[in-house]
Design an enzyme around this catalytic site. Structure first.
Site, short mmCIF file in Angstrom:
data_model
loop_
_atom_site.label_atom_id
_atom_site.label_comp_id
_atom_site.label_asym_id
_atom_site.label_seq_id
_atom_site.Cartn_x
_atom_site.Cartn_y
_atom_site.Cartn_z
CD GLU A 59 34.46 49.21 -3.56
OE1 GLU A 59 33.95 49.45 -4.67
OE2 GLU A 59 34.67 48.07 -3.12
CG ASP A 119 42.33 44.70 -17.04
OD1 ASP A 119 42.59 45.29 -15.96
OD2 ASP A 119 41.18 44.63 -17.51
CB SER A 130 42.72 45.49 -10.19
OG SER A 130 42.17 46.54 -9.41
CB ALA A 131 45.26 50.40 -9.50
CG ASP A 132 41.35 47.17 -6.40
OD1 ASP A 132 41.34 48.40 -6.60
OD2 ASP A 132 40.32 46.45 -6.45
CE LYS A 162 33.06 39.93 -10.44
NZ LYS A 162 33.64 40.91 -9.50
N1 PSU Z 1 34.81 43.12 -7.63
C1 PSU Z 1 33.50 42.88 -7.39
N2 PSU Z 1 32.62 43.93 -7.36
C2 PSU Z 1 33.05 45.21 -7.54
C3 PSU Z 1 34.43 45.43 -7.77
C4 PSU Z 1 35.27 44.36 -7.80
O1 PSU Z 1 33.11 41.73 -7.24
O2 PSU Z 1 32.21 46.13 -7.50
C5 PSU Z 1 34.93 46.83 -7.97
C6 PSU Z 1 35.76 47.29 -6.76
O3 PSU Z 1 35.51 48.65 -6.55
C7 PSU Z 1 37.20 47.09 -7.22
C8 PSU Z 1 37.08 47.44 -8.68
O4 PSU Z 1 38.11 47.93 -6.56
O5 PSU Z 1 35.83 46.85 -9.06
C9 PSU Z 1 38.23 46.89 -9.48
O6 PSU Z 1 38.11 47.41 -10.76
P1 PSU Z 1 39.32 47.29 -11.81
O7 PSU Z 1 39.41 45.81 -12.08
O8 PSU Z 1 38.83 48.08 -12.98
O9 PSU Z 1 40.52 47.83 -11.13
MN MN Z 2 41.42 46.83 -14.92
#
Ligand code: PSU
Ligand code: MN
Length: 304
Positions: free
Chosen positions: A22, A136, A138-140, A157
């Site tokens: 990534e 909120d 994440s789309a993950d 985290k």
């Molecule tokens: N968690 C971490 N470090 C990161 C990320 C998540 O400890 O760098 C990054 C990853 O790329 C993850 C993204 O896919 O943040 C998630 O962001 P969001 O919550 O905005 O979807």
């Molecule tokens: Mn988000």
């Protein structure tokens, strides 16, 4: 359009193991300078375990699977102003010719399009603690639920709502495997206080779960393999909890929301932990790259 590096394309054509990496953790997660070193260290770790690395990003509107040294320079250069691209951002970035680092969601969908089934990162995005108000999430999590890739990470985290994240992974039918642990890890810490539903003890076991999941569950998709930060690099819990509380306060005071939350919080840890959070972060992503490569090797091996 999708540009696959020659070395990666050759490995895929011969069904040799490939590991996607990534780029958001490089562009937005690690401090400048160190990020470029880590980019190389991650690729070396994948090679040392017998697989071909493919770092993924979008440059000038073209998704790239496998980056050259000069392309990694660009991803790691803050002045290049790379965007943070989740899966929904790919269409706009491609159409408008923009450059960006890809999140877990963005990377997994490009990896799958290229035919790469194993992917290593640091932390997964998840459900935020105030998600019942902010929405909120994440789309993950959604991408894992519908993209057939194995994601190797060190959990999420503890700024996130870890129980809610695990509940959503269950709802979306994503198997969660602890690597040599029964505990779901919390990125800087080895134990979030919650259990994982399944434990595996070797790359071969992880690979056989992935193969069985793909074969036996119709429409099955992603699998999550969680690998705790190496014990010698785990953060001190008191320092961790103090920085987390301070970081959350700073986010509130500065009104940080949405996709800026994770980078701002990571920077807060890196600036105030005397190097401990950076050491943990680097150690865990390197360990995940190695483990992902070992599983990719096991998946590529002919069944015995
Ligand atoms: N968690 C971490 N470090 C990161 C990320 C998540 O400890 O760098 C990054 C990853 O790329 C993850 C993204 O896919 O943040 C998630 O962001 P969001 O919550 O905005 O979807
Ligand atoms: Mn988000």
């Amino acid at each position: 359009m999708l540009r696959v590096a020659d070395e990666v394309a050759a490995a895929l054509a011969e069904a040799r193991p490939v590991v996607a990496l990534e780029s958001t953790l490089l562009a937005h997660g690690l401090p400048e300078g160190r990020n470029r070193e880590v980019a190389d260290e991650l690729e070396r770790a994948v090679r040392a375990a017998g697989a071909v690395p493919a770092t993924i990003a979008v440059l000038d509107g073209v998704p790239r699977v496998g980056l050259s040294g000069a392309e990694l320079d660009r991803v790691c250069d803050r002045r290049a102003g790379l965007l943070k691209l989740s899966r929904r951002d790919l269409g706009p970035a491609l159409a408008l010719g923009r450059s960006g680092a890809t999140t877990v969601a963005g990377t997994a969908s490009l990896a799958h399009r290229a035919g790469v089934g194993v992917f290593a990162t640091g932390g997964l995005g998840g459900v935020h603690r105030d998600a019942s108000v902010t929405w909120d999430v994440s789309a993950d999590l959604d991408v894992l639920a519908d993209t057939p890739v194995l994601v190797v990470c060190s959990g999420v985290k503890s700024v996130l709502d870890v129980p809610a994240t695990l509940e959503l992974l269950e709802t979306r039918s994503v198997p969660v495997l602890g690597y040599r642990t029964e505990r779901f890890p919390a990125f800087y810490l080895r134990d979030s206080g919650l259990e994982v539903p399944w434990r595996v003890d070797s790359p071969a076991e992880a690979a056989s779960v992935v193969a069985a999941h793909r074969a036996s569950v119709p429409g099955s998709a992603g699998v999550l393999l969680v690998n705790p930060v190496p014990a010698e690099h785990e953060m001190d819990r008191y320092l961790h909890d103090r920085l987390l509380a301070e970081g959350e306060k700073a986010l509130r005071e500065r009104g940080v929301r949405g996709k800026a939350v994770t980078p701002v919080l990571l920077a807060h840890f890196h600036e105030h932990s005397g190097g401990a959070s950076l050491a943990a972060n680097v150690a865990l992503v390197l360990a995940n790259a190695t483990l992902a490569a070992e599983v990719a090797v096991a998946l590529a091996a002919p069944p015995s």
